[in-house]
Design an enzyme around this catalytic site. Structure first.
Site, PDB file in Angstrom:
ATOM      1  N   GLY A  90     130.740  17.176  41.441  1.00 22.55           N
ATOM      2  CA  GLY A  90     131.039  18.591  41.249  1.00 22.55           C
ATOM      3  C   GLY A  90     132.532  18.844  41.194  1.00 22.55           C
ATOM      4  CB  THR A 130     132.972  16.778  48.637  1.00 27.22           C
ATOM      5  OG1 THR A 130     131.835  17.607  48.891  1.00 27.22           O
ATOM      6  CG2 THR A 130     133.349  16.108  49.928  1.00 27.22           C
ATOM      7  CG  ASP A 143     129.043  20.037  50.616  1.00 28.46           C
ATOM      8  OD1 ASP A 143     129.214  21.257  50.467  1.00 28.46           O
ATOM      9  OD2 ASP A 143     128.141  19.402  50.063  1.00 28.46           O
ATOM     10  NE  ARG A 170     119.582  47.689  50.964  1.00 25.20           N
ATOM     11  CZ  ARG A 170     119.293  47.546  49.686  1.00 25.20           C
ATOM     12  NH1 ARG A 170     119.402  46.358  49.099  1.00 25.20           N
ATOM     13  NH2 ARG A 170     118.878  48.585  48.982  1.00 25.20           N
ATOM     14  N   GLY A 217     126.073  23.341  50.515  1.00 20.93           N
ATOM     15  CA  GLY A 217     126.049  22.458  51.675  1.00 20.93           C
ATOM     16  C   GLY A 217     124.744  21.709  51.716  1.00 20.93           C
TER      17      GLY A 217
END
Length: 384
Positions: free
Chosen positions: A10, A154, A156, A191, A199
């Site tokens: 990615g 990354t 993550d 709300r 992840g």
């Protein structure tokens, strides 16, 4: 010296500054840099004897060519999730069709022709920039005799062996910004907001983003959650808030107790199916149990869109510069890393030696679904 460089997996903000840093430092040393397009698909598909193939799959990198690329996100080299050691016969380049036999799993290992192509192109050292999937194949090439210098990226932040990966800071910054922006609509309509973040296996991005944005509850990939208990907590958070709303952040890889990770589509070359949808499903479950209307929002690619923040530019440029420095010193087979706040280099195959995950016992309250940051002294900047 001729260096090859590629970006796989990615995209993240920071890739272009890293490419620029490698190119500029190499040029100062009088070296040549060749970019391979589309990750490992570049070395797989390029035919060194065909000028049209070289134009399609490679990009000469000079200081002028990279002069402005650090001002934008993404990667000028493009990217893919190609795994050259497991290529479907139908996906083989035309020049390799019928020349390589599939293994027992029906895929073809194209490592030998890739090594031959790199040798014919006179690539002395290859610099792959990617996550553990991309870098694991880089480690394979090094084992086969190719000199490799790896750079971890990354959003993550889960590459084993380093405290920091390019892209993480910007992903967290984007997430915090959008979480706060969603407070206006969530509060206006009174709300419960359910915000899904990237992840797959690690919940660090969600945990840190939720911690910094001070959301009410955070669900991470490492710890299954009880949807009834969470619904009760979120409803109470809303009731206790003078503005009458609450915020829940969830990792895309999180799962309900007794449930499964939400995946769809065909697996990629690394065995990963697309994740996503837990936020929508969770929102519907909360509404069913509480009667409270929901705002469900997946941030998805917005977390990795746009230019990198200052920290990701700093780390990206430093990793790129350090990689060239170590090549100049005659070293190879290493991965750039940050450990305990210092730049260092680890063995290139360390990425496949373990897993980097949230330490649930130390940093997560799994009963109340909240970050638990009670000790900071002596920890790295991002706590893990």
């Amino acid at each position: 010296m001729r260096i090859g460089i590629l970006t796989g997996g990615g995209d993240v903000p920071g890739l272009n500054p890293c490419i620029k840093a490698v190119t500029r430092r190499a040029a100062e040393l009088g070296w040549e840099v060749v970019g391979f397009r589309r990750g490992w698909a570049g070395p797989l598909n390029v035919d060194p004897d065909d000028p049209e193939s070289l134009e399609k799959w490679t990009l000469p990198l000079t200081p002028n060519a990279v002069r402005t690329i650090d001002r934008t996100g993404g990667t000028i080299l493009h990217t893919s999730r190609t795994k050259p050691s497991k290529v479907k016969p139908a996906d083989l380049p035309e020049r390799l069709q019928g020349k390589l036999q599939p293994g027992k799993d029906g895929t073809v290992d194209c490592t030998a022709p890739i090594l031959a192509a790199l040798e014919k192109m006179k690539i002395d050292v290859l610099i792959p920039i990617g996550g553990d999937d991309t870098l694991s194949y880089g480690a394979r090439l090094h084992q086969e005799g190719m000199k490799v210098m790896s750079i971890p990226k990354t959003m993550d932040n889960d590459v084993y062996g380093t405290d920091y990966c390019i892209g993480f800071s910007t992903a967290v910054s984007r997430s915090v910004e959008h979480i706060h922006a969603l407070r206006t609509s969530t509060g206006s309509h009174e709300r419960i907001a359910v915000i899904e973040l990237f992840g797959r296996n690690s919940g660090e991005t969600a945990l840190i983003a939720g911690y910094l944005a001070d959301v009410d509850r955070v669900l991470i990939a490492e710890e299954p959650f009880d949807v009834q208990h969470l619904s009760e907590l979120a409803a109470k958070d809303r009731a206790d808030n003078p503005a009458n709303y609450s915020m829940v952040v969830v990792s895309e890889g999180a799962q309900m107790q007794g449930g499964e990770i939400m995946e769809r589509g065909e697996a990629d070359a690394y065995g990963h199916r697309k994740l996503g949808g837990i936020g929508q499903v969770l929102g519907e479950e909360i509404k069913q149990r509480t009667g409270i209307n929901i705002i469900s929002q997946s941030l998805g690619y917005m977390m990795r869109a746009g230019a990198p923040d200052a920290l990701d530019v700093m780390v990206a440029k430093s990793y790129g510069t350090m990689a060239v420095q170590l090549i100049e010193e005659g070293k190879s087979g290493l991965m750039m890393a940050l450990r305990d706040g210092n730049y260092t280099a680890m063995p290139g195959d360390i990425c496949i030696k373990g897993e980097r995950r949230v330490d649930v016992a130390a940093f997560y309250d799994k009963e109340n679904y909240r970050p638990r940051i009670t000790r900071v002294s002596g920890l790295p900047m991002f706590l893990y």
